[in-house]
Scaffold this active site. Structure first.
Site, PDB file in Angstrom:
ATOM      1  N   GLU A 253      69.829  65.953  28.916  1.00  0.00           N
ATOM      2  CA  GLU A 253      70.804  64.970  28.454  1.00  0.00           C
ATOM      3  C   GLU A 253      70.650  64.748  26.952  1.00  0.00           C
ATOM      4  O   GLU A 253      69.522  64.662  26.465  1.00  0.00           O
ATOM      5  CB  GLU A 253      70.610  63.632  29.198  1.00  0.00           C
TER       6      GLU A 253
ATOM      7  N   GLY B 158      64.974  53.873  49.391  1.00  0.00           N
ATOM      8  CA  GLY B 158      64.229  52.922  48.580  1.00  0.00           C
ATOM      9  C   GLY B 158      65.095  51.792  48.078  1.00  0.00           C
ATOM     10  O   GLY B 158      66.039  51.367  48.748  1.00  0.00           O
TER      11      GLY B 158
ATOM     12  N   THR C  22      73.072  60.187  41.584  1.00  0.00           N
ATOM     13  CA  THR C  22      72.993  59.171  40.532  1.00  0.00           C
ATOM     14  C   THR C  22      71.541  58.811  40.268  1.00  0.00           C
ATOM     15  O   THR C  22      71.249  57.759  39.694  1.00  0.00           O
ATOM     16  CB  THR C  22      73.772  57.899  40.920  1.00  0.00           C
TER      17      THR C  22
ATOM     18  N   ARG D 270      68.201  61.365  39.573  1.00  0.00           N
ATOM     19  CA  ARG D 270      67.624  62.160  38.501  1.00  0.00           C
ATOM     20  C   ARG D 270      68.052  63.613  38.682  1.00  0.00           C
ATOM     21  O   ARG D 270      68.009  64.157  39.788  1.00  0.00           O
ATOM     22  CB  ARG D 270      66.092  62.073  38.502  1.00  0.00           C
TER      23      ARG D 270
ATOM     24  N   HIS E 192      75.767  59.719  32.497  1.00  0.00           N
ATOM     25  CA  HIS E 192      74.664  58.803  32.830  1.00  0.00           C
ATOM     26  C   HIS E 192      75.048  57.349  32.574  1.00  0.00           C
ATOM     27  O   HIS E 192      74.439  56.644  31.761  1.00  0.00           O
ATOM     28  CB  HIS E 192      73.390  59.156  32.061  1.00  0.00           C
TER      29      HIS E 192
END
Length: 309
Positions: A260, A152, A229, A231, A279
């Site tokens: 998180e 994507g 990187t 989810r 993150h």
């Protein structure tokens, strides 16, 4: 009007935007900590008309929204935020706005993780800092296969090295062919079998949750690396931890997690074949400044439109 800015871990939100441009001189409160408990979150947010959130840090679930009668606007960074219950927001007449998103910082960060885990950079840096010297020999990239799961907006642009062979698997049949240019499209099973470095770039959905599990990890070579990187819940965490503990893959580089901030006792904090970062992928200086400034401008526009009605 009262505005709450949530999860500003670095304490930079007020420094990166001109919040004084918002009409009415609103009271603005910045929260640098992260609250999980629903009752405590309700107590914190109850007085506020506007809540500014960083994408997918504090979930704006129906159970929260319905207990915030003063809430009128949720301003989120990113072009979308799966952690906002849009139906609940509509039901309670809460407007939702977003800032937009650039994929470039995440693409660059993906390559930082690939290079760092391949060459043991964090391990060697820790050795130097503790008074040591070389501890091992890293892996080459030239001649290896970079496998991309999801071609994507991010995955389709993650092909930054001419020294690797590029293989990809796409879940979207209508995918723009330009994103697959230079990539050998293969089956999902072959992608895992052939990968030397497998990087994951998918939107989290019921279809993709747990898309990498025991079966997929079993297909990977012991010398291969997995990079996420995107989810955390895309990967079955229990299966992955077992594979890492048993050295069934060479290593895992990760910037996103099921929970998180990452719990202090999480295995990812102790496993020597894991490179974990908190993150950071989307949060470069320019992208963070742009997102927060856009948040401020978006709130200003929303207030002006509300006042003109």
């Amino acid at each position: 009007m009262r505005i709450a800015i949530l999860d500003d871990y670095q304490g930079i939100a007020l420094k990166l935007a001109d919040w004084s441009s918002i009409p009415g001189r609103p009271e603005i409160k910045v929260f640098t900590d992260h609250v999980v408990d629903l009752d405590k979150l309700v107590e914190r947010l109850l007085p506020y008309d506007v809540v500014c959130i960083m994408r997918e840090r504090t979930p704006m679930a129906a159970a929260l929204i319905e207990r915030l009668p003063n809430l009128k606007l949720i301003a989120s960074t990113g072009s979308r935020n799966a952690a906002i219950d849009l139906e609940a927001a509509r039901k309670h007449r809460v407007d939702v706005v977003h800032t937009g998103y650039s994929s470039t910082p995440t693409i660059e960060f993906t390559w930082a993780l690939i290079l760092a885990i391949a060459r043991n950079i964090t391990v060697e840096n820790a050795s130097v800092r503790s008074g040591g010297w070389q501890t091992g020999v890293g892996s080459d990239l030239r001649g290896k296969t970079l496998a991309v799961l999801g071609l994507g907006n991010v995955g389709g642009q993650s092909r930054r090295s001419e020294s690797l062979r590029h293989a990809g698997h796409r879940l979207e049949p209508e995918l723009d062919e330009r994103r697959a240019s230079g990539v050998q499209l293969v089956s999902k099973a072959d992608l895992f079998r052939e990968a030397d470095f497998l990087t994951v770039h998918l939107v989290l959905s019921p279809k993709t949750r747990g898309i990498i599990g025991v079966a997929e990890l079993a297909l990977m070579k012991r010398s291969s690396y997995l990079i996420n990187t995107s989810r955390g819940p895309l990967i079955d965490e229990t299966a992955l931890i077992h594979a890492l503990e048993e050295k069934k893959i060479a290593g895992f580089a990760v910037d996103v997690f099921e929970q998180e901030p990452l719990p202090a006792d999480h295995p990812f904090r102790r496993l020597t074949n894991v490179l974990a970062t908190p993150h950071l992928g989307f949060a470069s200086q320019s992208s963070t400044r742009r997102s927060i400034a856009t948040q401020s401008r978006t709130i200003t526009g929303w207030v002006e439109r509300s006042q003109s009605k």
